[in-house]
Design a protein around this motif. Structure first.
Motif, PDB file in Angstrom:
ATOM      1  N   ALA A 193       0.838  -1.199   0.000  1.00 10.16           N
ATOM      2  CA  ALA A 193       0.000   0.000   0.000  1.00 10.16           C
ATOM      3  C   ALA A 193       0.870   1.246   0.000  1.00 10.16           C
ATOM      4  N   LEU A 194       0.544   2.175  -0.866  1.00  6.74           N
ATOM      5  CA  LEU A 194       1.169   3.494  -0.880  1.00  6.74           C
ATOM      6  C   LEU A 194       0.165   4.466  -0.287  1.00  6.74           C
ATOM      7  N   LEU A 195       0.420   4.912   0.945  1.00  6.87           N
ATOM      8  CA  LEU A 195      -0.418   5.911   1.606  1.00  6.87           C
ATOM      9  C   LEU A 195       0.184   7.275   1.307  1.00  6.87           C
ATOM     10  N   VAL A 196      -0.521   8.084   0.564  1.00  4.52           N
ATOM     11  CA  VAL A 196       0.078   9.324   0.093  1.00  4.52           C
ATOM     12  C   VAL A 196      -0.955  10.445   0.180  1.00  4.52           C
ATOM     13  N   SER A 197      -0.664  11.404   1.080  1.00  4.58           N
ATOM     14  CA  SER A 197      -1.612  12.491   1.334  1.00  4.58           C
ATOM     15  C   SER A 197      -0.848  13.737   1.749  1.00  4.58           C
ATOM     16  N   SER A 253       7.570   2.726  -5.162  1.00  8.48           N
ATOM     17  CA  SER A 253       6.491   1.745  -5.123  1.00  8.48           C
ATOM     18  C   SER A 253       6.872   0.479  -5.880  1.00  8.48           C
ATOM     19  N   LEU A 254       7.452   0.639  -7.046  1.00 10.32           N
ATOM     20  CA  LEU A 254       7.872  -0.526  -7.825  1.00 10.32           C
ATOM     21  C   LEU A 254       8.992  -1.286  -7.123  1.00 10.32           C
ATOM     22  N   ARG A 255       9.892  -0.549  -6.462  1.00 18.41           N
ATOM     23  CA  ARG A 255      10.971  -1.212  -5.712  1.00 18.41           C
ATOM     24  C   ARG A 255      10.385  -2.012  -4.549  1.00 18.41           C
ATOM     25  N   ALA A 256       9.355  -1.459  -3.912  1.00 17.86           N
ATOM     26  CA  ALA A 256       8.712  -2.174  -2.806  1.00 17.86           C
ATOM     27  C   ALA A 256       8.096  -3.485  -3.292  1.00 17.86           C
ATOM     28  N   LEU A 268       5.564  -9.142  -4.211  1.00 19.82           N
ATOM     29  CA  LEU A 268       4.133  -9.026  -4.442  1.00 19.82           C
ATOM     30  C   LEU A 268       3.846  -8.379  -5.797  1.00 19.82           C
ATOM     31  N   LYS A 269       2.631  -8.557  -6.278  1.00 21.58           N
ATOM     32  CA  LYS A 269       2.253  -8.050  -7.598  1.00 21.58           C
ATOM     33  C   LYS A 269       1.104  -7.043  -7.550  1.00 21.58           C
ATOM     34  N   ARG A 270       0.654  -6.722  -6.347  1.00 22.19           N
ATOM     35  CA  ARG A 270      -0.482  -5.802  -6.213  1.00 22.19           C
ATOM     36  C   ARG A 270      -0.080  -4.619  -5.354  1.00 22.19           C
ATOM     37  N   ILE A 271      -0.462  -3.423  -5.809  1.00 18.94           N
ATOM     38  CA  ILE A 271      -0.247  -2.229  -5.010  1.00 18.94           C
ATOM     39  C   ILE A 271      -1.552  -1.458  -4.900  1.00 18.94           C
ATOM     40  N   VAL A 272      -1.847  -1.014  -3.710  1.00 22.94           N
ATOM     41  CA  VAL A 272      -3.038  -0.218  -3.420  1.00 22.94           C
ATOM     42  C   VAL A 272      -2.586   1.206  -3.114  1.00 22.94           C
ATOM     43  N   VAL A 273      -3.206   2.182  -3.739  1.00 18.75           N
ATOM     44  CA  VAL A 273      -2.855   3.589  -3.530  1.00 18.75           C
ATOM     45  C   VAL A 273      -4.005   4.266  -2.806  1.00 18.75           C
ATOM     46  N   ALA A 274      -3.715   4.912  -1.687  1.00 17.69           N
ATOM     47  CA  ALA A 274      -4.761   5.541  -0.895  1.00 17.69           C
ATOM     48  C   ALA A 274      -4.308   6.912  -0.412  1.00 17.69           C
ATOM     49  N   GLY A 275      -5.269   7.792  -0.134  1.00 14.34           N
ATOM     50  CA  GLY A 275      -4.960   9.148   0.293  1.00 14.34           C
ATOM     51  C   GLY A 275      -5.259  10.133  -0.822  1.00 14.34           C
ATOM     52  N   TYR A 335      -4.396  -0.664  -7.683  1.00 11.11           N
ATOM     53  CA  TYR A 335      -5.779  -0.466  -7.253  1.00 11.11           C
ATOM     54  C   TYR A 335      -5.905   0.903  -6.593  1.00 11.11           C
ATOM     55  N   PHE A 336      -6.993   1.591  -6.915  1.00 10.67           N
ATOM     56  CA  PHE A 336      -7.237   2.918  -6.370  1.00 10.67           C
ATOM     57  C   PHE A 336      -8.659   2.974  -5.813  1.00 10.67           C
ATOM     58  N   PRO A 337      -8.875   3.765  -4.763  1.00 16.07           N
ATOM     59  CA  PRO A 337     -10.255   3.971  -4.317  1.00 16.07           C
ATOM     60  C   PRO A 337     -10.986   4.807  -5.358  1.00 16.07           C
ATOM     61  N   PRO A 338     -12.326   4.767  -5.375  1.00 13.12           N
ATOM     62  CA  PRO A 338     -13.066   5.677  -6.256  1.00 13.12           C
ATOM     63  C   PRO A 338     -12.628   7.117  -5.985  1.00 13.12           C
ATOM     64  N   LEU A 339     -12.597   7.944  -7.029  1.00  9.62           N
ATOM     65  CA  LEU A 339     -12.113   9.314  -6.877  1.00  9.62           C
ATOM     66  C   LEU A 339     -12.830  10.059  -5.753  1.00  9.62           C
ATOM     67  N   ALA A 340     -14.127   9.797  -5.591  1.00  9.47           N
ATOM     68  CA  ALA A 340     -14.895  10.485  -4.556  1.00  9.47           C
ATOM     69  C   ALA A 340     -14.457  10.090  -3.151  1.00  9.47           C
ATOM     70  N   LEU A 341     -13.729   8.964  -3.032  1.00 16.00           N
ATOM     71  CA  LEU A 341     -13.311   8.483  -1.723  1.00 16.00           C
ATOM     72  C   LEU A 341     -11.808   8.608  -1.505  1.00 16.00           C
ATOM     73  N   CYS A 342     -11.125   9.376  -2.351  1.00 16.74           N
ATOM     74  CA  CYS A 342      -9.682   9.585  -2.166  1.00 16.74           C
ATOM     75  C   CYS A 342      -9.412  10.529  -0.997  1.00 16.74           C
ATOM     76  N   THR A 343     -10.216  11.574  -0.872  1.00 12.94           N
ATOM     77  CA  THR A 343     -10.047  12.493   0.249  1.00 12.94           C
ATOM     78  C   THR A 343     -10.689  11.882   1.495  1.00 12.94           C
ATOM     79  N   ASP A 344     -10.553  12.553   2.634  1.00 12.37           N
ATOM     80  CA  ASP A 344     -11.132  12.046   3.880  1.00 12.37           C
ATOM     81  C   ASP A 344     -12.647  11.908   3.734  1.00 12.37           C
ATOM     82  N   ASN A 345     -13.201  10.831   4.274  1.00 13.71           N
ATOM     83  CA  ASN A 345     -14.635  10.583   4.147  1.00 13.71           C
ATOM     84  C   ASN A 345     -15.095   9.582   5.195  1.00 13.71           C
ATOM     85  N   GLY A 346     -16.378   9.590   5.492  1.00 16.56           N
ATOM     86  CA  GLY A 346     -16.916   8.674   6.480  1.00 16.56           C
ATOM     87  C   GLY A 346     -17.006   7.249   5.989  1.00 16.56           C
ATOM     88  N   ALA A 347     -17.090   7.058   4.654  1.00 18.60           N
ATOM     89  CA  ALA A 347     -17.217   5.708   4.105  1.00 18.60           C
ATOM     90  C   ALA A 347     -16.027   4.842   4.484  1.00 18.60           C
TER      91      ALA A 347
END
Length: 346
Positions: free
Chosen positions: A132-136, A258-261, A267-274, A298-310
């Motif tokens: 996971a790449l947590l980037v905010s 991210s690719l180095r990680a 692993l072959k999957r990366i999740v990007v969040a924030g 993998y990315f969250p839906p654009l509407a859920l990239c910023t802080d949200n209750g979901a």
């Protein structure tokens, strides 16, 4: 189980309803961007007061969207940290009050865990394990995720976060708040190779980041342009090219690390969040890089990239399903954690 979730860690008030079986049922969100724009950044006291004004109307809105009432709620979740202390207290106090009044369990959630798991709301949904790449604006970290609550830190920023670098550069260029989207918009279509900027720690053998030097390099280049420009007014084309060069430098480092990680973990999957996960250039470069490795991003839906209750309600649902949530906690007492490392949660 129906979970009502609250997010109020910074400048977005979010309320959502999640069913552990059916997924996200509804979410309502209010952004404070317009209120903070005149100040060039978040004013904590104003943020807290606005959360107080917004949280109950948003709660009614989310429940109405889901076609439910408080009688249908089985648990209440809230962001317990990290974030602004006053802002956190608003969501936490409302959530705990509802839970106590209705004898429901209250589930404190780590803000970054919410971001980390939010791409699982998308389709297709990544399977564990993944990187996971947590980037905010406040965080830039690479994590290995083996399951809910199973997080291993691989690397993090040593100074400024990537989002902070975007925002500070945008401010230097005279752009509005929030700076990241404004800088990306200015950079659109500009020549990103016109100005040469450093890529801090691009070739280091670790998985850490550093962006403070990039901001200094941009400031130096901008001052040179101001000295050379008639009456010190930098041409719009020069500002756009400098914005594009900054974006390219940040994205290059994020993608390379991210690719180095992935290579180091096998692993072959990366999740990007924030919030920075909404950046189009970052998404394009990561997808292309993963294609060469026969992997997937993998990315969250654009509407859920910023802080949200979901993301908070969903993280709580995942913890319930994993047996990691204390469903006996109905007490009114609580605390929040403005500084809280993800490694400290189980």
């Amino acid at each position: 189980m129906i979970i009502l979730g609250f997010e109020s860690s910074c400048d977005e008030t979010g309320v959502a309803v999640v069913d552990t079986q059916r997924g996200l049922l509804a979410h309502a969100l209010h952004s404070q961007v317009a209120m903070h724009e005149d100040y060039g950044g978040v004013v904590p006291e104003l943020a807290s007061r606005d959360h107080i004004r917004r949280v109950l109307p948003l709660t009614r809105e989310a429940l109405a969207q889901a076609g439910l009432g408080l009688d249908d709620v089985d648990a209440v979740a809230y962001t317990a940290g990290p974030g602004l202390a006053g802002a956190l207290l608003v969501g936490a106090s409302v959530a705990r009050s509802i839970a106590w009044a209705r004898d429901l369990p209250a589930i404190p959630i780590h803000h970054l865990e919410g971001h980390l798991l939010s791409p699982l709301l998308a389709d297709p949904r990544p399977e564990f394990p993944f990187v996971a790449l947590l980037v905010s604006g406040g965080h830039t970290q690479l994590m290995r995720v083996d399951g809910v609550g199973q997080y291993t830190l691989l690397g993090e920023t040593l100074d400024d976060a990537a989002g902070e670098a975007f925002d500070k550069t945008a401010k230097l260029l005279g752009l509005g708040y929030p700076g990241g989207p404004a800088l990306a918009a200015l950079a659109e279509g500009a020549d990103e190779t016109r100005f040469e900027l450093p890529r801090p720690k691009l070739h280091s053998q670790d998985l850490d980041f550093s962006f403070s030097g990039l901001k200094t390099a941009v400031l130096t280049r901008l001052r040179q342009l101001e000295r050379d420009a008639p009456e010190g007014r930098v041409a719009e084309s020069d500002r756009a090219a400098l914005a594009a060069a900054t974006q390219a430098a940040i994205v290059d480092v994020l993608v390379a690390k991210s690719l180095r990680a992935l290579k180091e973990t096998g692993l072959k999957r990366i999740v990007v969040a924030g919030g920075v996960g909404a950046n189009r250039r970052l998404r394009e470069r990561l997808v292309a890089g993963l294609a060469r490795l026969k992997g997937q991003a993998y990315f969250p839906p654009l509407a859920l990239c910023t802080d949200n209750g979901a993301m908070i309600a969903f993280a709580a649902a995942m913890r319930v399903q994993a047996g990691l949530a204390d469903l006996t906690d109905t007490k009114p007492a609580f605390d929040v954690h403005p500084r809280w490392a993800l490694s400290e949660i189980g």
